[in-house]
Design a protein around this motif. Structure first.
Motif, PDB file in Angstrom:
ATOM      1  N   GLU A 113      11.529  -4.215   0.221  1.00  0.00           N
ATOM      2  CA  GLU A 113      10.481  -3.906   1.196  1.00  0.00           C
ATOM      3  C   GLU A 113      11.038  -3.931   2.611  1.00  0.00           C
ATOM      4  O   GLU A 113      10.715  -3.063   3.424  1.00  0.00           O
ATOM      5  CB  GLU A 113       9.352  -4.936   1.082  1.00  0.00           C
ATOM      6  CG  GLU A 113       8.495  -4.796  -0.139  1.00  0.00           C
ATOM      7  CD  GLU A 113       7.491  -5.929  -0.268  1.00  0.00           C
ATOM      8  OE1 GLU A 113       7.480  -6.848   0.580  1.00  0.00           O
ATOM      9  OE2 GLU A 113       6.694  -5.896  -1.231  1.00  0.00           O
TER      10      GLU A 113
ATOM     11  N   LYS B  85      14.199  -3.502   3.553  1.00  0.00           N
ATOM     12  CA  LYS B  85      15.113  -2.381   3.751  1.00  0.00           C
ATOM     13  C   LYS B  85      14.353  -1.080   3.943  1.00  0.00           C
ATOM     14  O   LYS B  85      14.719  -0.249   4.760  1.00  0.00           O
ATOM     15  CB  LYS B  85      16.078  -2.266   2.579  1.00  0.00           C
ATOM     16  CG  LYS B  85      17.179  -3.295   2.608  1.00  0.00           C
ATOM     17  CD  LYS B  85      18.166  -3.060   1.489  1.00  0.00           C
ATOM     18  CE  LYS B  85      19.312  -4.044   1.546  1.00  0.00           C
ATOM     19  NZ  LYS B  85      20.278  -3.833   0.477  1.00  0.00           N
ATOM     20  N   LYS B  86      13.278  -0.898   3.180  1.00  0.00           N
ATOM     21  CA  LYS B  86      12.470   0.300   3.308  1.00  0.00           C
ATOM     22  C   LYS B  86      11.772   0.341   4.664  1.00  0.00           C
ATOM     23  O   LYS B  86      11.688   1.382   5.306  1.00  0.00           O
ATOM     24  CB  LYS B  86      11.440   0.367   2.188  1.00  0.00           C
ATOM     25  CG  LYS B  86      10.636   1.638   2.167  1.00  0.00           C
ATOM     26  CD  LYS B  86       9.676   1.662   0.995  1.00  0.00           C
ATOM     27  CE  LYS B  86       8.867   2.936   0.986  1.00  0.00           C
ATOM     28  NZ  LYS B  86       7.877   2.930  -0.098  1.00  0.00           N
TER      29      LYS B  86
ATOM     30  N   LYS C  91      12.426   3.132   8.120  1.00  0.00           N
ATOM     31  CA  LYS C  91      11.410   3.997   8.739  1.00  0.00           C
ATOM     32  C   LYS C  91      11.432   3.936  10.214  1.00  0.00           C
ATOM     33  O   LYS C  91      11.824   3.420  11.024  1.00  0.00           O
ATOM     34  CB  LYS C  91      10.031   3.596   8.260  1.00  0.00           C
ATOM     35  CG  LYS C  91       9.751   4.064   6.868  1.00  0.00           C
ATOM     36  CD  LYS C  91       8.321   3.823   6.494  1.00  0.00           C
ATOM     37  CE  LYS C  91       8.058   4.403   5.125  1.00  0.00           C
ATOM     38  NZ  LYS C  91       6.696   4.234   4.714  1.00  0.00           N
TER      39      LYS C  91
END
Length: 66
Positions: free
Chosen positions: A59, A61-62, A66
């Protein structure tokens, strides 16, 4: 380990935590194999902790991407 404790850590600390948990899980598996592990529920707890840490790491890293 609780998810709230893991969420407070940064990505590098989470990666180290996952690595430490994997080593601990390996050691528990070896103890089980040699009949030295008394509390076998530790295997499941460690496995769930690994999954929890990997999920929060993904989560983060994601979110950073962005």
């Amino acid at each position: 380990m609780k998810a709230s404790e893991l969420r407070a850590k940064d990505v590098a600390a989470l990666e180290k935590e996952v690595s430490d948990l994997l080593k601990a899980h390996f050691n528990l598996r070896m103890q089980k194999g040699t009949q030295q592990l008394g509390n076998t529920s530790l295997l499941g707890k460690t496995r769930r902790d690994i999954a929890r840490a990997k999920t929060i790491l993904a989560e983060k890293k994601k979110g950073a991407a962005k």
